[in-house]
Design a protein around this motif. Sequence first.
Motif, mmCIF file in Angstrom:
data_model
loop_
_atom_site.group_PDB
_atom_site.id
_atom_site.type_symbol
_atom_site.label_atom_id
_atom_site.label_comp_id
_atom_site.label_asym_id
_atom_site.label_seq_id
_atom_site.Cartn_x
_atom_site.Cartn_y
_atom_site.Cartn_z
ATOM 1 N N SER A 203 6.033 42.795 -42.045
ATOM 2 C CA SER A 203 6.932 42.636 -43.194
ATOM 3 C C SER A 203 8.308 42.150 -42.753
ATOM 4 C CB SER A 203 7.059 43.956 -43.958
ATOM 5 O OG SER A 203 7.555 44.977 -43.112
ATOM 6 N N PHE A 204 8.825 42.713 -41.664
ATOM 7 C CA PHE A 204 10.152 42.297 -41.207
ATOM 8 C C PHE A 204 10.109 40.883 -40.636
ATOM 9 C CE2 PHE A 204 13.951 42.194 -38.540
ATOM 10 C CZ PHE A 204 14.881 42.794 -39.376
ATOM 11 N N GLU A 205 8.983 40.497 -40.077
ATOM 12 C CA GLU A 205 8.835 39.133 -39.575
ATOM 13 C C GLU A 205 8.991 38.133 -40.718
ATOM 14 O OE1 GLU A 205 4.971 37.105 -37.986
ATOM 15 O OE2 GLU A 205 5.871 38.221 -36.313
ATOM 16 N N GLN A 206 8.398 38.450 -41.868
ATOM 17 C CA GLN A 206 8.539 37.583 -43.032
ATOM 18 C C GLN A 206 9.979 37.582 -43.548
ATOM 19 O OE1 GLN A 206 6.253 35.556 -44.938
ATOM 20 N NE2 GLN A 206 5.264 35.672 -42.945
ATOM 21 N N VAL A 207 10.583 38.760 -43.584
ATOM 22 C CA VAL A 207 11.984 38.844 -44.012
ATOM 23 C C VAL A 207 12.862 38.012 -43.088
ATOM 24 C CG1 VAL A 207 13.972 40.400 -44.222
ATOM 25 C CG2 VAL A 207 11.756 41.086 -45.138
ATOM 26 N N ALA A 208 12.602 38.092 -41.783
ATOM 27 C CA ALA A 208 13.400 37.338 -40.814
ATOM 28 C C ALA A 208 13.277 35.835 -41.049
ATOM 29 C CB ALA A 208 12.970 37.693 -39.393
ATOM 30 N N LEU B 288 28.732 51.010 -44.835
ATOM 31 C CA LEU B 288 28.298 49.936 -43.948
ATOM 32 C C LEU B 288 26.794 50.003 -43.721
ATOM 33 C CD1 LEU B 288 28.724 47.625 -41.977
ATOM 34 C CD2 LEU B 288 29.481 49.283 -40.260
ATOM 35 N N GLU B 289 26.266 51.198 -43.565
ATOM 36 C CA GLU B 289 24.828 51.356 -43.350
ATOM 37 C C GLU B 289 24.014 50.734 -44.482
ATOM 38 O OE1 GLU B 289 22.614 52.777 -41.055
ATOM 39 O OE2 GLU B 289 24.307 52.530 -39.710
ATOM 40 N N SER B 290 24.554 50.784 -45.693
ATOM 41 C CA SER B 290 23.807 50.277 -46.847
ATOM 42 C C SER B 290 23.744 48.755 -46.881
ATOM 43 C CB SER B 290 24.437 50.792 -48.144
ATOM 44 O OG SER B 290 25.715 50.212 -48.360
ATOM 45 N N ARG B 291 24.473 48.076 -45.991
ATOM 46 C CA ARG B 291 24.470 46.611 -45.978
ATOM 47 C C ARG B 291 23.343 46.031 -45.124
ATOM 48 N NH1 ARG B 291 29.866 48.145 -46.523
ATOM 49 N NH2 ARG B 291 31.140 46.825 -47.863
ATOM 50 N N PHE B 292 22.630 46.874 -44.397
ATOM 51 C CA PHE B 292 21.638 46.389 -43.441
ATOM 52 C C PHE B 292 20.215 46.434 -43.990
ATOM 53 C CE2 PHE B 292 25.010 47.989 -40.551
ATOM 54 C CZ PHE B 292 25.248 46.821 -39.838
ATOM 55 N N ILE B 293 19.439 45.413 -43.626
ATOM 56 C CA ILE B 293 17.980 45.474 -43.709
ATOM 57 C C ILE B 293 17.520 45.722 -42.281
ATOM 58 C CG2 ILE B 293 15.865 44.247 -44.307
ATOM 59 C CD1 ILE B 293 17.552 42.490 -46.176
ATOM 60 N N THR B 294 16.919 46.878 -42.037
ATOM 61 C CA THR B 294 16.738 47.354 -40.667
ATOM 62 C C THR B 294 15.281 47.362 -40.236
ATOM 63 O OG1 THR B 294 18.708 48.754 -40.867
ATOM 64 C CG2 THR B 294 17.164 49.307 -39.104
ATOM 65 N N GLU B 295 15.068 46.931 -38.995
ATOM 66 C CA GLU B 295 13.781 47.063 -38.319
ATOM 67 C C GLU B 295 13.943 48.099 -37.218
ATOM 68 O OE1 GLU B 295 9.869 45.352 -36.719
ATOM 69 O OE2 GLU B 295 10.730 46.172 -38.550
ATOM 70 N N GLU B 296 13.144 49.164 -37.294
ATOM 71 C CA GLU B 296 13.161 50.185 -36.243
ATOM 72 C C GLU B 296 12.260 49.725 -35.109
ATOM 73 O OE1 GLU B 296 15.081 52.697 -36.390
ATOM 74 O OE2 GLU B 296 15.603 52.877 -38.524
ATOM 75 N N THR B 297 12.827 49.600 -33.915
ATOM 76 C CA THR B 297 12.055 49.126 -32.767
ATOM 77 C C THR B 297 11.586 50.310 -31.923
ATOM 78 O OG1 THR B 297 14.015 48.913 -31.360
ATOM 79 C CG2 THR B 297 13.414 47.013 -32.713
ATOM 80 N N GLY B 298 10.533 50.080 -31.156
ATOM 81 C CA GLY B 298 10.045 51.110 -30.246
ATOM 82 C C GLY B 298 9.064 52.084 -30.856
ATOM 83 N N ALA B 299 8.677 51.862 -32.118
ATOM 84 C CA ALA B 299 7.757 52.799 -32.767
ATOM 85 C C ALA B 299 6.302 52.526 -32.403
ATOM 86 C CB ALA B 299 7.928 52.726 -34.287
ATOM 87 N N ARG B 300 6.056 51.399 -31.734
ATOM 88 C CA ARG B 300 4.686 51.053 -31.352
ATOM 89 C C ARG B 300 4.741 50.256 -30.053
ATOM 90 N NH1 ARG B 300 6.620 47.468 -34.873
ATOM 91 N NH2 ARG B 300 6.274 45.258 -34.451
#
Length: 450
Positions: A109-114, A245-257
């Motif tokens: 999903s984040f790949e598509q967003v990117a 400021l946190e609310s301005r980000f679309i975030t990908e959490e890394t390291g979960a897999r």
Amino acid sequence: MPGPERDEQKRKIIPTVSEVLEDGTIIELIYRPEIRITSLVLFNAGRWTLQGHVDVSERYRLVPFSPNNNLIKNEVVLLPSEPRMYGSEQQLVSEIADFIHRYADLSPSFEQVACYYVLLTWLYDAFNDLPYLRLRGDFGTGKTRMLLTIGSLCYKPFFASGASTVSPIFHTLDAFRGTLIFDEADFRFSDERSEIVKILNNGNVRGMPVLRTMMNQQREFNPQAFHVFGPKIVATRGLYEDRGLESRFITEETGARPLRDDVPINLPETFKEEARELRNKLLLYRFHRRHEVKLDATLADPKLEPRLNQIMLPLLSVIGNPELRAALRNAAHNAQASIVAERGLLMEAQVLEVLAELMITTDRPIVPVADVTMGLIERYGAEYERPITNRWIGSVLRKKLNLQTYKSHGVYVIPMNERQKVEVLCGRYGVNIITDVSAAEGGVGTKGTL
């Protein structure tokens, strides 16, 4: 001296990276590294031409930045080398997706967003508000590779890291007005952290420059406004303390897999050339779409808070795929749920919970602040090391929750006409209100709004 030569001497020379003229002409800077030449590309009436300079009036002449500019020749700022045909928009998106997937390991999903965020960066000046992308995780989880991969395709990407001082970041953003790609954006020292937070807080809304102290040649105080508006992609290990400021980000959490095996450990020599070729196609995409794209206000989601709608609408306006729009909305709802859950852990949420229940159970036109204090002590007093006083609770009500209080017969009270505001705040803080008095005393009860 002949007239034309005199006219040329009168013109003010302006080094230019990009410009959109009043007649719709788009001007962009390109750089050909193999021969170390910069030029301006002028796009008008569906055609583009290379120009050594562009005279915009009898007074001004736009010229390209020098190829010897340190940021350009050292590839700190990446530019296209010439416009290239890209076929259809969907073909271009597919090429971007293939490139990102080949060199970085992102969730689907984040790949598509990117992919669509890359498109948004090339059209960002058509919007007044922008979201940021963020990669968050521990070291060794691929954040830097993801930044390099996505960032290399963005519009005039400017690469910086936590090792950079803040001053050149301000100057570069102001001069190039491209995409900030920021690695290790967790500053150790508070003064540096506050400066980068200023850039991030002001940089997603047009017309909010950052003022910095400058001196002119006469040593006079001469504050300068630095334009920091533009797309930004950052990598951090943790969260920012500023919840806004946190609310301005679309975030990908890394390291979960585990990282995919097919992602190369080292980038091949062809990486830069592939990225430049895509930037060339994206340049022509900008020429074709810059005056077409508009913010589509009908895409706003009434279930989302205004801030999330504000940052999501530009990206949704660029995305044409309904399925991806739905996925992005779902991500926004998850982000909102996370924000609400985080707010629910704050003292303000506990104060709201007590106040709302008192408003439900009382038949008086006011609720004394002292009653809120006593209710908070009974329910949550053990969680606080400091004494819970009426003054403290009154301050939370007024300054944190923006609720009205006034003095009545020697005590501070909250009027019942604040009830509607309390209901809205309960929704923001994820506070569920027990509407049955017996439930408050230990019965089952029901949960709902005021």
